[in-house]
Structure formats: structure tokens, C-alpha cells
Design a protein around this motif. Structure first.
Motif, mmCIF file in Angstrom:
data_model
loop_
_atom_site.group_PDB
_atom_site.id
_atom_site.type_symbol
_atom_site.label_atom_id
_atom_site.label_comp_id
_atom_site.label_asym_id
_atom_site.label_seq_id
_atom_site.Cartn_x
_atom_site.Cartn_y
_atom_site.Cartn_z
ATOM 1 N N LYS B 14 0.904 -1.125 -0.073
ATOM 2 C CA LYS B 14 -0.132 -0.004 0.025
ATOM 3 C C LYS B 14 0.960 1.309 0.054
ATOM 4 N N SER B 15 1.667 1.332 0.764
ATOM 5 C CA SER B 15 2.573 2.463 1.017
ATOM 6 C C SER B 15 3.541 2.683 -0.353
ATOM 7 N N THR B 16 3.969 1.467 -0.748
ATOM 8 C CA THR B 16 4.654 1.567 -2.131
ATOM 9 C C THR B 16 3.948 2.249 -3.222
ATOM 10 N N ALA B 26 6.458 7.890 2.010
ATOM 11 C CA ALA B 26 6.154 7.012 3.080
ATOM 12 C C ALA B 26 7.286 5.952 3.341
ATOM 13 N N ARG B 27 7.174 5.584 4.716
ATOM 14 C CA ARG B 27 8.356 4.409 4.806
ATOM 15 C C ARG B 27 7.639 2.972 4.477
ATOM 16 N N THR B 28 8.337 2.284 3.588
ATOM 17 C CA THR B 28 7.790 0.892 3.240
ATOM 18 C C THR B 28 9.058 -0.024 3.805
ATOM 19 N N VAL B 34 4.440 -1.928 8.876
ATOM 20 C CA VAL B 34 5.483 -0.840 8.727
ATOM 21 C C VAL B 34 4.579 0.746 9.003
ATOM 22 N N THR B 35 3.599 0.618 8.254
ATOM 23 C CA THR B 35 2.629 1.774 8.605
ATOM 24 C C THR B 35 1.738 1.729 9.964
ATOM 25 N N VAL B 36 1.891 2.474 10.650
ATOM 26 C CA VAL B 36 0.914 2.202 11.897
ATOM 27 C C VAL B 36 0.109 3.415 11.928
ATOM 28 N N VAL B 53 -5.124 8.663 0.836
ATOM 29 C CA VAL B 53 -4.830 8.252 2.491
ATOM 30 C C VAL B 53 -4.247 6.835 2.482
ATOM 31 N N ASP B 54 -3.113 7.033 3.005
ATOM 32 C CA ASP B 54 -2.341 5.547 3.232
ATOM 33 C C ASP B 54 -2.671 5.137 4.643
ATOM 34 N N LEU B 55 -2.976 3.830 4.795
ATOM 35 C CA LEU B 55 -3.257 3.318 6.132
ATOM 36 C C LEU B 55 -2.658 2.054 6.436
HETATM 37 MG MG MG Z 1 2.519 0.813 4.600
#
Ligand code: MG
Ligand code: GTP
Lengths: 92, 595
Positions: B14-16, B26-28, B34-36, B53-55
Motif C-alpha cells: 500500500k505504501s509503495t 512514506a516508509r515501506t 510498517v505503517t501504523v 490516504v495511506d493506512l
Molecule cells: Mg505501509
């Protein structure tokens, strides 16, 4: 078929998950991570010194702590030795 | 403005995809969780301005852990025009259920099957048309990392957004069908539209695992790798650091020193000897830190972290934690703040609290700068890396020891089930992105509290009397006299007191304020330290810096994650107490032994 515990399986064994003996939230959690009744699990390795099990369920590879694997009932499909004779259509 | 939410299971990319869509950073990482927290970015998509919105990843819509609740709360409280559902194309047998759940909620969705590159390699064939007909939303294959199928996916999002109406997803729970019904539907759908090889072989991953997860050599290999990584940072970092120091010194000579006759002595002292030299010394470590985070990115993206969790779980179980807790300690080596937030993946509050208590003992990259500087200043080139490595061992010992002492009060029965993703290599772009992220992070810190801290230390050490700076006549000196009863027994001189006090705010200030206080830098400062401290005092000082509260941001995060002042106060006190005891024990023993 008689059920045994996931934690008692040996490396290379294949078994079908029958159920999880835990309260609803934990069962829910484990199911959503792939430990769901009806799925087939295969033991890849067992950690040393009481370390977790490494299992494969379908396309994913999971690590399950032995204490938690104790709560998972499975029925054995095949031991490592007779893997070759197993009918592939058993794949759930 | 329209809003698109990226939703999917953990570690599906998702973040990628978010980064590719929005140009954000965003950190991947190849680790579930990884995403919190949520992250938003705006772009123009077709005719509309859109907020993406990245969740955090969710396993299903019942989620109970802190990170999953972030998603639930977001969906229930914010109107979303379009849900962009992301599933891992190679794991549809496990993930299709989530798509079924969303089709029941009846909101506008686009389903992207990510990692099509891996799916192709493995021989997974997917009938997207069939899936689309059954789920009643558009479906497309994509590779967020490599870019295959990306233009089509973007097109699909644009089109779907065009005729979407915002939907409120309140009372999600009540709209969902029984789990087994969902699982059943997903299985049927799977059988109709996806062809998977009977044994999904990931040959490379299995081969690597056979070595890295070896029952006997797995753990030793892990520690060997860690040792090699730190050696590499040490060896490659030193010349880089010298290079930057040389550049910054050049700037000083060319542009700043000519100002000396023009500016009043006080102003020059503060701006050049204080702020510029202080920041320059800290900044000279930036390349080392970037190098460090390049390595981190490599490790995080490789998938080795999950293996580390497998290897250490038996040990961590004895400490009342699990393998994920160990991974959070490793992440803490980068920065404690994201590691603290990373514990959100744990559902049990007591396990989270226990884990958060030990993370601040992780020797983070800010402390690494201080230790790199001090070990090179006070130890021979042969001994310095060993001294540094010993500090890493102390860091682990403090974390494990604390957990052992406190586990009785924070018991939990959290199940430990973790996915082992396949090994992956990050792209150069991903690694660079991470490096850039850290530079920005540093610049933000430098421009706010590092400068402030250095300025304050300079003032405190130069007023009312600066002879010598930080001497008994100055404010800092008075502070030192006042703290002498606690600092004397651990071998820390009164002029260092002010450094430690400001080090509470951020560890970079320790370094910067040493420079600002003495008015010396580079070789001169090294010489100064060498004559003012012996190695026993220096090591005691480093032990103290390692163990006492890492920085104000950590304390703030501790507070916001635990939502308890009492807990936060306990954590700070515990660390401070442990730091003093460890330094005391070391210093007195070494002196007793005649060093
Ligand atoms: Mg993520
Ligand atoms: N091969 C391949 N790897 C990918 C692709 N997209 C992402 N990845 C990798 O998958 C891993 C997870 O990516 P993330 O973007 O961090 O995943 P996420 O869904 O945001 O994960 P969480 O934030 O933990 O929920 C990383 O190692 C990525 O490099 C892809 O299309 N192909």
C-alpha cells in the motif's frame, strides 16, 4: 478422522486444520492470519529450544509459537515419508 | 476535495503504491506493520484534486489491535469517495475474503492486485474480468514497486472516482456477513478465477531460509551479520565523515572567519564558535547516518526482520515478549520513535507497555553519533570499534534485563503468529528515498531543538563569567557543582553536567554542546577530551548517555502511545536509575581494579 494438535506434527507432515481451541477474539485473530478451519498446513521447520513452528498454508508461510499451535486441532493427512502417495486432489 | 483510501492486508504494498501515486516518501518495508498511522497526500487525478490516504494494514474488518483501529476509526469518521483495495496477487487464497467483505459494505471500490511481477514469476494466473463481475468493482493487476500495469491502474482509479459518491462507512460491524460465509464465497470465487500452481514454490526464499533459519547456525549467523553491518558502517563512515568535516571547515575559513574583525566578539563567539561549529560537528555525522539508514532499508526490505522474530521468539517468550518485540528493538537502532509506534501491531496492552519500556535502551542513530565521536577521540583505532560494539551489547543487556525484571507486572497471553514474507531486494529508488527521508528528519531536528540547545548551552557556559567556559563561575558550572554529588561517583566532571541535562532533549545536542562549550572542534576537541577524561570516565559517560532517556520526542511518543503520564514517568525514572547504577558499577569497579 482423529484430531491431534498442530504442535505435535513433525517436519514434512501435512494436516488439515479442524478448529482452534481459544476464545473468540483469539480464534478470530488466528483465522484472519490464515489459521482457518478447512485449510491444509504443512510443517516446514520447528524452532530449537521450544522455538516456534514454521508452517506453510497455501501461498503463505507462517510462524506460530508452539504454545499457540497447541490450541490448533488438526487431522493428519500424510507423514513426510508417504508424501509421494498422497492424492493431490486432497488439497483443500 | 475527493478522498481515496488505500486499504489492504499488511505488507501488500500500500505504501509503495501511495509513494508512486503521490510522490510522497512514506516508509515501506518487507514487514507487516510498517505503517501504523494514517498519512495523506494530495494530487490531481483527472479533473479532480484528490486526497490519498495511506493506512495501516488490516487482516479483516473486525480488527482489534491499535493499528487496525486506526483504520476502522478513519473509515467510520471520514467520508471516503473511493476505497482502493490492494491485495497481494500471489496470496489471493488468503486475501480475497477482504474483497468480499468490502463488496458487502457496498461502497465504491477499485481492487488492485499488487505484485503482479511476483505473480507472473510464480505462474499464478488471474481472471480479472471474472473477479470484477463477481465483486462488482473494477479489478486490475499492478506492480507498485516496478511499475507494470501502473498507467492502467491509475486510469481505473480516475474513472472510478469520476462517478463515485462519498459513502459513510458507519457501523461496519453490523453490515458484515458471518466469517464462514465470507470465507466460503471467497473460496468459490478463488476456484473460478484464479489458477495457482499446486505447490507455490518460492525456490530462492526456501533456499535462503534453509541457511538463515538453520536450527544451529541461524542465530549466530544473525549476530554475525549485525556485527558486519556495524563494521561496515564504521569503516565506510569514517572517511565520509572526514570529508564532510573538511567541507564545513572550508566554508568556515572562507566565509565566516573574515567576519571576525567586523562582528562584536560576543556575536562571533555565539554564532560561529557556538552555533556554526556545534551544528557542523553534528552535521559531519550525517553521511554516516545516511549510510546507516541505507543499511537499515536493505535489512528492512529483505524480509530478514521476520526471520529475526522467528529466531528470537523462544528467548523473547521468556522475557514476556515475542519475536516482534525483538524486531522493534532492532528498529529502535534507527530511531526509537517509530519503533515505539511499531508496537501498535500488538493487541495486548501489557505486552505493548512492556515492549515500550525496553525500546528506549536501543542504541539509536543519534546516540551512535556521540559514541562514534567519543570512541574515536579516546580509544585507539583498533579498540574503538570493539568499544562501540560493547555498547551495543550493553544496550541489549539493559533491554533484556529490564524486561526480565518487569515481565511479572505486565503479563499477556497474546498469540504469536507472524507471516514470513519472501525475501526481496529493495530498488535503488527505495533505498535513496529512505536516505533522503533521514536527511530531512535531521534537518528538521537541527533547525529546531539542536540549534536551540546549542545556543542555550553556549549562553550557560559563557555567562556570567567564561573563564574557562563552563567553569565554576558560569551558570553551567554552578549547575555542575550542584549536581556534583550524583555525578562525582560515576566519574563525570561538573562541566559535563550541562551537556547531560541538554542531552535529555536530544542526543545530538550532547555533541554540539561539547563543541559550543569548549569553543574547540575537530582535532582540538579530541585533544581536549583526551586530556580531560581518561577512558574509564569516558566509558562511564557513554554508558550513562546510552541508558538514560534518549530524547524528548521519545518521551512524548511514550506518553501519546501509552496515554498515561504515570507510565511515562516510570519509564523515564527507570532509565535514569538504570543509567546511574550501570555507570556507578562500572566506574567504581574499574577504579577499584586500579584502572
Ligand atoms: Mg505501509
Ligand atoms: N515484488 C514486489 N514487491 C513489492 C511490490 N509492491 C511492494 N512490494 C514490496 O512489498 C513490501 C511491502 O511494501 P509496503 O508498501 O511497505 O507495504 P504496506 O502494504 O504499506 O505494508 P504495511 O504498512 O506494513 O501494512 C516492500 O518490501 C515492498 O518493496 C510489487 O509490486 N512487487
Amino acid at each position: 478422522m482423529s484430531t491431534i494438535k498442530l504442535s505435535s506434527l513433525q517436519i514434512g507432515d501435512r494436516a488439515v486444520i479442524r478448529g482452534i481451541q481459544a476464545d473468540e477474539t483469539i480464534r478470530q485473530r488466528m483465522a484472519s492470519m490464515g489459521l482457518r478451519a478447512g485449510r491444509e498446513a504443512c510443517i516446514i521447520r520447528r524452532g530449537r529450544l521450544g522455538g516456534p513452528l514454521h508452517i506453510r498454508i497455501g501461498s503463505i508461510s507462517l510462524v506460530v509459537r508452539r504454545k499457540d499451535a497447541d490450541q490448533v486441532d488438526v487431522s493428519l493427512l500424510a507423514h513426510r515419508e508417504d508424501v509421494n502417495q498422497v492424492d493431490v486432489s486432497l488439497t483443500a | 476535495m475527493k478522498r481515496i483510501a488505500l486499504i489492504g492486508m499488511p505488507n501488500t504494498g500500500k505504501s509503495t503504491l501511495f509513494n508512486r501515486l503521490t510522490g510522497a516518501s512514506a516508509r515501506t518495508g518487507n514487514w507487516p506493520g510498517v505503517t501504523v498511522d494514517l498519512l495523506a497526500a494530495k494530487i490531481v487525478l483527472g479533473p479532480d484534486m484528490v486526497e490519498f490516504v495511506d493506512l495501516p494494514g488490516i487482516y479483516d474488518l473486525h480488527g482489534f489491535s491499535e493499528d487496525e483501529q486506526v483504520v476502522r476509526r478513519f473509515l467510520e469518521n471520514n467520508p471516503v469517495d473511493l476505497v482502493c483495495l490492494i491485495l497481494n496477487a500471489t496470496q489471493l487464497d488468503h486475501q480475497l475474503g477482504l474483497a468480499v467483505q468490502f463488496s458487502q459494505l457496498g461502497c465504491h471500490c477499485v481492487l488492485l492486485l499488487n505484485m503482479m511481477d511476483e505473480a507472473e514469476q510464480l505462474g499464478v494466473r488471474i481472471d480479472t474480468q471474472q473477479l470484477s463481475n463477481a465483486l462488482k468493482f473494477p479489478v486490475s493487476l499492478v506492480s507498485a514497486k516496478r511499475g507494470q500495469g501502473y498507467p492502467q491502474a491509475r486510469e481505473l482509479l480516475t474513472k472510478a472516482l469520476h462517478d463515485a459518491v462519498p459513502c459513510e462507512l458507519s457501523k461496519i460491524q453490523s453490515k458484515l456477513a458471518q466469517d464462514d460465509v465470507v470465507a466460503d464465497t471467497a473460496e468459490k470465487l478463488m476456484a473460478r478465477s484464479v489458477v495457482m500452481p499446486i505447490v507455490l514454490e518460492r525456490k530462492t526464499t526456501e533456499r535462503i531460509d534453509r541457511v538463515l533459519l538453520h536450527p544451529l547456525f541461524g542465530l549466530p549467523l544473525f549476530f554475525l551479520f549485525m556485527y558486519l553491518v556495524f563494521q561496515a558502517i564504521y569503516m565506510l563512515g569514517a572517511p565520509l565523515q572526514d570529508g564532510v568535516a573538511w567541507l564545513l571547515d572550508g566554508f568556515r575559513q572562507l566565509a565566516l572567519e573574515p567576519l571576525q574583525p567586523i562582528l562584536p566578539a560576543v556575536v562571533f563567539g555565539l554564532l560561529v564558535n557556538g552555533v556554526y561549529d556545534g551544528i557542523a560537528t553534528v552535521a559531519s555525522f550525517v553521511p554516516v547516518i545516511i549510510l546507516f539508514f541505507f543499511m537499515m532499508a536493505l535489512v528492512e526490505d529483505s524480509g530478514y526482520l521476520s526471520r529475526a522474530a522467528y529466531l528470537t521468539d523462544a528467548l523473547m517468550a521468556r522475557l514476556g515478549l515475542d519475536g516482534r518485540g525483538f524486531v522493534m528493538l532492532l528498529m529502535g537502532f534507527g530511531c526509537n520513535v517509530p519503533a515505539l509506534m511499531g508496537t501498535r501491531v500488538m493487541r495486548s496492552r501489557s505486552m505493548r507497555l512492556l515492549n515500550m519500556l525496553i525500546i528506549p535502551f536501543s542504541l539509536c542513530s543519534a546516540r551512535l553519533q556521540v559514541f562514534l565521536f567519543m570512541t574515536t577521540a579516546l580509544f585507539s583505532p583498533q579498540k574503538a570499534p570493539i568499544v562501540l560494539f560493547s555498547l551495543y551489547l550493553v544496550s541489549f543487556a539493559a533491554a533484556f534485563g529490564s524486561a526480565l525484571l518487569l515481565r511479572g507486572r505486565l503479563r499477556s497471553n497474546e498469540p504469536f503468529v507472524l507471516e514470513l514474507p519472501p525475501y526481496r531486494l529493495p530498488t535503488l529508488f527505495q533505498v535513496m528515498l529512505r536516505g533522503w527521508h533521514e536527511v530531512r528528519h535531521f534537518l528538521r531536528r537541527a533547525s529546531s531543538f539542536i540549534i536551540t540547545g546549542v545556543v542555550l548551552v553556549w549562553i550557560l557556559t559563557h555567562y556570567p563569567e567564561a573563564n574557562p567556559p563552563g567553569g565554576p563561575q558560569s551558570l553551567a558550572g554552578m549547575l555542575g557543582q550542584w549536581l556534583a554529588p550524583v555525578l562525582d561517583p560515576i566519574g563525570i566532571g561538573p562541566q559535563m553536567a550541562v551537556v547531560l541535562v541538554f542531552g535529555f532533549v536530544a542526543k545530538e545536542i550532547v555533541l554540539g554542546s561539547l563543541v559550543a562549550m569548549t569553543g574547540l572542534q575537530g582535532a582540538a576537541l579530541v585533544g581536549y577530551l583526551g586530556t580531560n577524561m581518561d577512558w574509564v570516565q569516558a566509558y562511564s559517560f557513554m554508558l550513562f548517555v546510552l541508558l538514560y532517556t534518549p530524547c524528548l520526542s521519545t518521551v512524548a511518543t511514550m506518553r501519546s502511545e501509552s496515554k498515561s503520564w504515570g507510565y511515562t514517568a516510570f519509564s523515564v525514572t527507570w532509565a535514569l536509575g538504570l543509567a546511574w547504577i550501570a555507570s556507578y558499577a562500572f566506574y567504581q569497579t574499574a577504579r577499584y581494579l586500579g584502572y
